[in-house]
Motif scaffolding. Structure first.
Motif, PDB file in Angstrom:
ATOM      1  N   GLN A  87     -14.375  -6.287   4.216  1.00 32.27           N
ATOM      2  CA  GLN A  87     -13.261  -6.503   3.303  1.00 32.27           C
ATOM      3  C   GLN A  87     -13.564  -7.628   2.323  1.00 32.27           C
ATOM      4  N   TRP A  88     -14.198  -8.691   2.791  1.00 34.45           N
ATOM      5  CA  TRP A  88     -14.561  -9.783   1.889  1.00 34.45           C
ATOM      6  C   TRP A  88     -15.595  -9.313   0.869  1.00 34.45           C
ATOM      7  N   ALA A  89     -16.581  -8.525   1.308  1.00 30.77           N
ATOM      8  CA  ALA A  89     -17.600  -8.028   0.384  1.00 30.77           C
ATOM      9  C   ALA A  89     -16.994  -7.097  -0.658  1.00 30.77           C
ATOM     10  N   CYS A  94     -15.119  -6.247  -6.356  1.00 26.99           N
ATOM     11  CA  CYS A  94     -14.013  -6.039  -7.294  1.00 26.99           C
ATOM     12  C   CYS A  94     -13.850  -7.228  -8.231  1.00 26.99           C
ATOM     13  N   GLN A  95     -14.079  -8.415  -7.733  1.00 30.55           N
ATOM     14  CA  GLN A  95     -14.004  -9.604  -8.580  1.00 30.55           C
ATOM     15  C   GLN A  95     -15.078  -9.590  -9.654  1.00 30.55           C
ATOM     16  N   ALA A  96     -16.284  -9.164  -9.290  1.00 31.78           N
ATOM     17  CA  ALA A  96     -17.363  -9.068 -10.279  1.00 31.78           C
ATOM     18  C   ALA A  96     -17.055  -8.010 -11.329  1.00 31.78           C
ATOM     19  N   THR A  97     -16.484  -6.884 -10.919  1.00 32.77           N
ATOM     20  CA  THR A  97     -16.119  -5.840 -11.884  1.00 32.77           C
ATOM     21  C   THR A  97     -15.051  -6.328 -12.848  1.00 32.77           C
ATOM     22  N   TYR A  98     -14.065  -7.030 -12.327  1.00 30.72           N
ATOM     23  CA  TYR A  98     -13.014  -7.571 -13.193  1.00 30.72           C
ATOM     24  C   TYR A  98     -13.576  -8.615 -14.154  1.00 30.72           C
ATOM     25  N   LEU A  99     -14.523  -9.389 -13.696  1.00 32.10           N
ATOM     26  CA  LEU A  99     -15.152 -10.393 -14.553  1.00 32.10           C
ATOM     27  C   LEU A  99     -15.896  -9.734 -15.708  1.00 32.10           C
ATOM     28  N   HIS A 100     -16.640  -8.666 -15.429  1.00 32.45           N
ATOM     29  CA  HIS A 100     -17.363  -7.965 -16.486  1.00 32.45           C
ATOM     30  C   HIS A 100     -16.399  -7.292 -17.463  1.00 32.45           C
ATOM     31  N   SER A 101     -15.277  -6.799 -16.951  1.00 28.43           N
ATOM     32  CA  SER A 101     -14.288  -6.192 -17.842  1.00 28.43           C
ATOM     33  C   SER A 101     -13.701  -7.224 -18.793  1.00 28.43           C
ATOM     34  N   LEU A 102     -13.415  -8.419 -18.294  1.00 27.28           N
ATOM     35  CA  LEU A 102     -12.903  -9.475 -19.180  1.00 27.28           C
ATOM     36  C   LEU A 102     -13.930  -9.877 -20.217  1.00 27.28           C
ATOM     37  N   GLU A 103     -15.188  -9.969 -19.820  1.00 29.10           N
ATOM     38  CA  GLU A 103     -16.246 -10.322 -20.780  1.00 29.10           C
ATOM     39  C   GLU A 103     -16.350  -9.285 -21.890  1.00 29.10           C
ATOM     40  N   VAL A 151     -10.228 -18.659 -15.102  1.00 27.91           N
ATOM     41  CA  VAL A 151      -9.776 -18.678 -13.702  1.00 27.91           C
ATOM     42  C   VAL A 151     -10.707 -17.858 -12.823  1.00 27.91           C
ATOM     43  N   VAL A 152     -11.090 -16.674 -13.296  1.00 24.02           N
ATOM     44  CA  VAL A 152     -11.948 -15.808 -12.493  1.00 24.02           C
ATOM     45  C   VAL A 152     -13.336 -16.409 -12.330  1.00 24.02           C
ATOM     46  N   VAL A 153     -13.850 -17.037 -13.385  1.00 23.93           N
ATOM     47  CA  VAL A 153     -15.166 -17.679 -13.283  1.00 23.93           C
ATOM     48  C   VAL A 153     -15.119 -18.821 -12.270  1.00 23.93           C
ATOM     49  N   GLY A 154     -14.025 -19.586 -12.285  1.00 24.96           N
ATOM     50  CA  GLY A 154     -13.892 -20.652 -11.297  1.00 24.96           C
ATOM     51  C   GLY A 154     -13.852 -20.117  -9.875  1.00 24.96           C
ATOM     52  N   ASP A 155     -13.120 -19.010  -9.665  1.00 20.50           N
ATOM     53  CA  ASP A 155     -13.080 -18.401  -8.331  1.00 20.50           C
ATOM     54  C   ASP A 155     -14.449 -17.864  -7.927  1.00 20.50           C
ATOM     55  N   TRP A 156     -15.152 -17.278  -8.893  1.00 23.99           N
ATOM     56  CA  TRP A 156     -16.466 -16.708  -8.582  1.00 23.99           C
ATOM     57  C   TRP A 156     -17.469 -17.793  -8.193  1.00 23.99           C
ATOM     58  N   GLN A 157     -17.481 -18.875  -8.941  1.00 26.77           N
ATOM     59  CA  GLN A 157     -18.419 -19.949  -8.634  1.00 26.77           C
ATOM     60  C   GLN A 157     -18.084 -20.639  -7.315  1.00 26.77           C
ATOM     61  N   ALA A 158     -16.793 -20.745  -7.020  1.00 26.91           N
ATOM     62  CA  ALA A 158     -16.386 -21.376  -5.760  1.00 26.91           C
ATOM     63  C   ALA A 158     -16.422 -20.415  -4.581  1.00 26.91           C
TER      64      ALA A 158
END
Length: 538
Positions: A87-89, A94-103, A151-158
Motif C-alpha cells: 500500500q505504501w509503494a 501515485c504521488q510520482a504520477t501526480y507530480l509529473h502531471s503538475l509539471e 507541497v507535493v515536492v516537499g512530501d516527495w523529498q521527505a
C-alpha cells in the motif's frame, strides 16, 4: 515515437470468488472480531511504515513483524506487513504520477502565457490564450498549480505519503452524509467493513496451500485465530471452522488441483454491506504461457477493434489486409456501480471472442491506449466534452480483461500504435466500404486501420493504375511499401508536371499482345467491323 505491433503477454495470475452461504450468527461475530482486531494492527503498522519514509530497510520490516507477532501470529504478522508495504509503494507511485502531471500542466501554462493573446499555435505546440480575460484566469491557475507542486515536492523529498485506510472518498462522505444519501449508522458500518483485514498469503508445501485461512478440497473453511481471540476456537490448534462451504463455479477444478497438491493459494474474506453477504476470494499465480510469434498469430487474419466510450467497433481482415464481411459493434454501458461496469465490459468481450472463434481467427488487434497524461485541462483547455470522453474510455481495464479472457481461449492480443488510426481510417476506408445497404462509421473504418497496422500493411489503400494509360506499358503503380520504410503511411506527395507522360514503345508486360486489353477498335482484334471515314472531297 511509433511503436512496432507486439503480442500482449498473457495473464500470470487468476482470482475467483464465491459466496459464504449458511453462516451462523456466531460465524459472523467471529469474522467481525477477527477482522476488526487485525484491521487495528494493520492501521498501526501502516502508520509506522509511513513514519519510516524512504529510509525503510529490511531490519525495520522485521522489527515491525516482531511487534505484531505476539498480538496475532507469525503468519498473520507477515500478511499485514506485506499488505502495508504494498500500500505504501502504491501511494508512492501515485504521488510520482501526480507530480509529473503538475509539471506538465505548469509547463503548458507558462508557454501559453509567454505568447501574446490570440496568437495561433503550430502543429503539436499550443498557441496563446484567446483573450486577455482567459490569460488572467490562467495566470491565477498557474499560481495554484505552483503552490500544489511545492507541497507535493516537499512530501516527495521527505518521503511522506497520504493514505486513508478505508478510502478517502468514504472518509469525506462522513462530512456530507446528505449528499451521499447515507445515514450515520450505515456509513459507520461501511467504514468499519472497509478497514477490516482478513487476508492471508499462500505458502507452497503447506497443507492445502495456506496455513492461516485453510480451505479443503471439499470446501471446508478454517481460520487460524489471533492469539488474543484464541478462546473463540471450535477446533484444534486454535482454529475456527466456519459452517459455510465454498464451491468455486469458475476454475473450480483448477483450484482443487492446486489445493490437493499443496500449492500456494491466497485467500481474502470480505463483507458486502449493501447486500449483507460474506465472500471468499481465492487467487494464485502461475507461469504465463510463452507468447505466440506475431507471424503465427496473423496467419489466419486478424480482427481489428476500435475502443470507444460506449462500444467496441470490430472488423475482420484477411491475411492480405482486406476487410471481410460486415463490421460488428459490441455496446456497453459504463455508468453506475463498478461491478455493473465490469460486467458490461466482460459481456462485450465475451461476444467479441465468440465471434473470433466462429471466424477461426487467432488474433485480435487493439490500440495500445494510455490516457493518463492526455486528459488534463491544461492540454485540452475548453474541450470539456472531449476530456470527458477520453476519461470514460475503459483503456487499462478493457485491455487487462481482454488479455486474461483471450488467454483462456487461445487467441492472441496484438497491441498497435494508436496514432492517426481514426483519422486515416476515415480518410481511406470509410467511403469505399460504404454501400447502399451498409453505412460505415468512422469507428468501423478505424478498426480496419488498426488491423492493417497490426499486419504490417500501410493504412492507405492501393491506388489504381494511371487513368491515362491502362495498357500496362507504364506498369501497375501502387503505394505499397515495406514495413521499414519511413513515411509509408503519410500523405502521398503530389507529382508536379503534366499527367500525359508515357513510356516508349516496346515496354511493359503486355507490349507484345495488345488484345488482352480488349479495347474496342484495336487493330489486333479480329472480326471487328469498322466503318471507313468519308473522304473530305465528297
Amino acid at each position: 515515437m511509433p511503436t512496432t505491433p507486439f503480442v500482449a503477454p498473457g495473464q500470470s495470475g487468476v482470482a475467483v470468488r464465491d459466496r459464504l452461504k449458511h453462516l451462523t450468527a456466531e460465524d459472523g461475530r467471529v469474522l467481525r472480531l477477527v477482522g476488526g482486531h487485525l484491521g487495528s494492527l494493520a492501521s498501526w503498522d501502516l502508520k509506522a511504515r509511513c513514519g519510516d519514509g524512504p529510509g525503510h530497510s529490511a531490519e525495520a520490516w522485521a522489527a515491525r513483524k516482531r511487534r505484531l507477532t505476539p498480538l496475532s501470529s507469525s503468519r498473520w504478522a507477515g500478511a499485514v506487513t506485506k499488505a502495508t508495504h504494498d500500500q505504501w509503494a502504491l501511494s508512492r507511485r501515485c504521488q510520482a504520477t501526480y507530480l509529473h502531471s503538475l509539471e506538465a500542466g505548469i509547463r503548458t501554462i507558462q508557454h501559453r502565457l509567454s505568447l501574446p493573446a490570440g496568437e495561433k499555435g503550430s502543429k503539436g505546440v499550443p498557441g496563446g490564450y484567446r483573450s486577455v480575460r482567459e490569460w488572467h484566469a490562467k495566470s491565477r491557475r498557474l499560481a495554484v498549480l505552483e503552490a500544489r507542486y511545492a507541497v507535493v515536492v516537499g512530501d516527495w523529498q521527505a518521503g511522506r505519503v497520504r493514505v486513508v485506510r478505508g478510502g478517502k472518498r468514504l472518509a469525506n462522505a462522513r462530512h456530507h452524509l446528505a449528499d451521499a444519501q447515507l445515514a450515520e449508522a450505515r456509513w459507520r458500518e461501511r467504514w468499519e467493513a472497509e478497514r477490516w483485514f482478513l487476508a492471508a498469503d499462500g505458502e507452497s508445501g503447506k497443507r492445502y496451500g495456506n496455513e492461516t485461512i485453510r480451505v479443503s478440497p471439499d470446501g471446508e473453511i478454517s481460520i487460524k485465530l489471533p492469539a488474543p481471540l484464541a478462546g473463540l476456537a471450535n477446533a484444534r490448534h486454535g482454529r475456527y471452522v466456519l459452517s459455510a462451504r465454498v464451491t468455486f463455479a469458475h476454475r473450480g477444478p483448477e483450484w482443487a488441483d492446486r489445493v490437493e497438491a499443496n500449492r500456494a493459494v491466497a485467500y481474502r474474506i470480505h463483507y458486502d454491506v449493501g447486500r449483507g453477504r460474506w465472500y471468499l476470494t481465492a487467487c494464485w499465480q502461475y507461469a504465463p504461457a510463452p507468447a505466440v510469434p506475431l507471424g503465427t498469430a496473423l496467419a489466419h487474419g486478424v480482427i481489428g477493434v476500435d475502443t470507444n466510450a460506449d462500444h467496441l467497433a470490430a472488423w475482420r481482415l484477411d491475411r492480405h489486409g482486406n476487410p471481410v464481411g460486415s463490421p460488428r459493434r459490441y455496446f456497453y454501458d459504463l455508468t453506475g456501480r463498478a461491478d455493473h461496469r465490469d460486467a458490461q465490459v466482460r459481456h462485450a468481450l465475451t461476444r467479441l471472442l465468440n465471434w473470433a472463434r466462429t471466424c477461426r481467427v487467432q488474433a485480435i488487434a487493439i490500440e495500445d491506449l494510455d490516457f493518463t497524461a492526455e486528459k488534463t485541462r491544461e492540454k485540452h483547455g475548453r474541450k470539456k466534452k472531449f476530456r470527458q470522453v477520453i476519461s470514460g474510455l475503459p483503456t487499462g481495464r478493457l485491455r487487462a480483461r481482454l488479455t486474461s479472457m483471450a488467454d483462456a481461449t487461445g487467441i492472441a492480443v496484438i497491441a498497435v500504435d494508436p496514432a492517426y488510426t481514426s483519422k486515416w481510417g476515415a480518410q481511406y476506408w470509410q467511403r469505399p466500404t460504404t454501400s447502399t445497404t451498409r453505412k460505415t462509421s468512422r469507428h468501423d473504418a478505424a478498426s480496419i486501420a488498426i488491423g492493417r497496422r497490426a499486419q504490417g500493411h500501410p493504412i492507405r489503400r492501393r491506388t489504381a493504375p494511371p487513368p491515362h494509360d491502362r495498357s500496362g506499358r507504364v506498369g501497375h503503380r501502387t503505394v505499397q511499401a515495406g514495413p521499414g520504410i519511413l513515411g509509408r503511411e503519410g500523405t502521398r506527395p503530389r507529382v508536379h508536371g503534366p499527367r500525359t507522360r508515357c513510356a516508349g514503345p516496346g515496354h511493359g508486360a503486355y507490349a507484345g499482345d495488345q488484345r488482352v486489353q480488349h479495347r474496342s477498335g484495336h487493330a489486333a482484334e479480329p472480326e471487328i467491323w469498322q466503318q471507313d471515314s468519308l473522304p473530305l472531297s465528297l
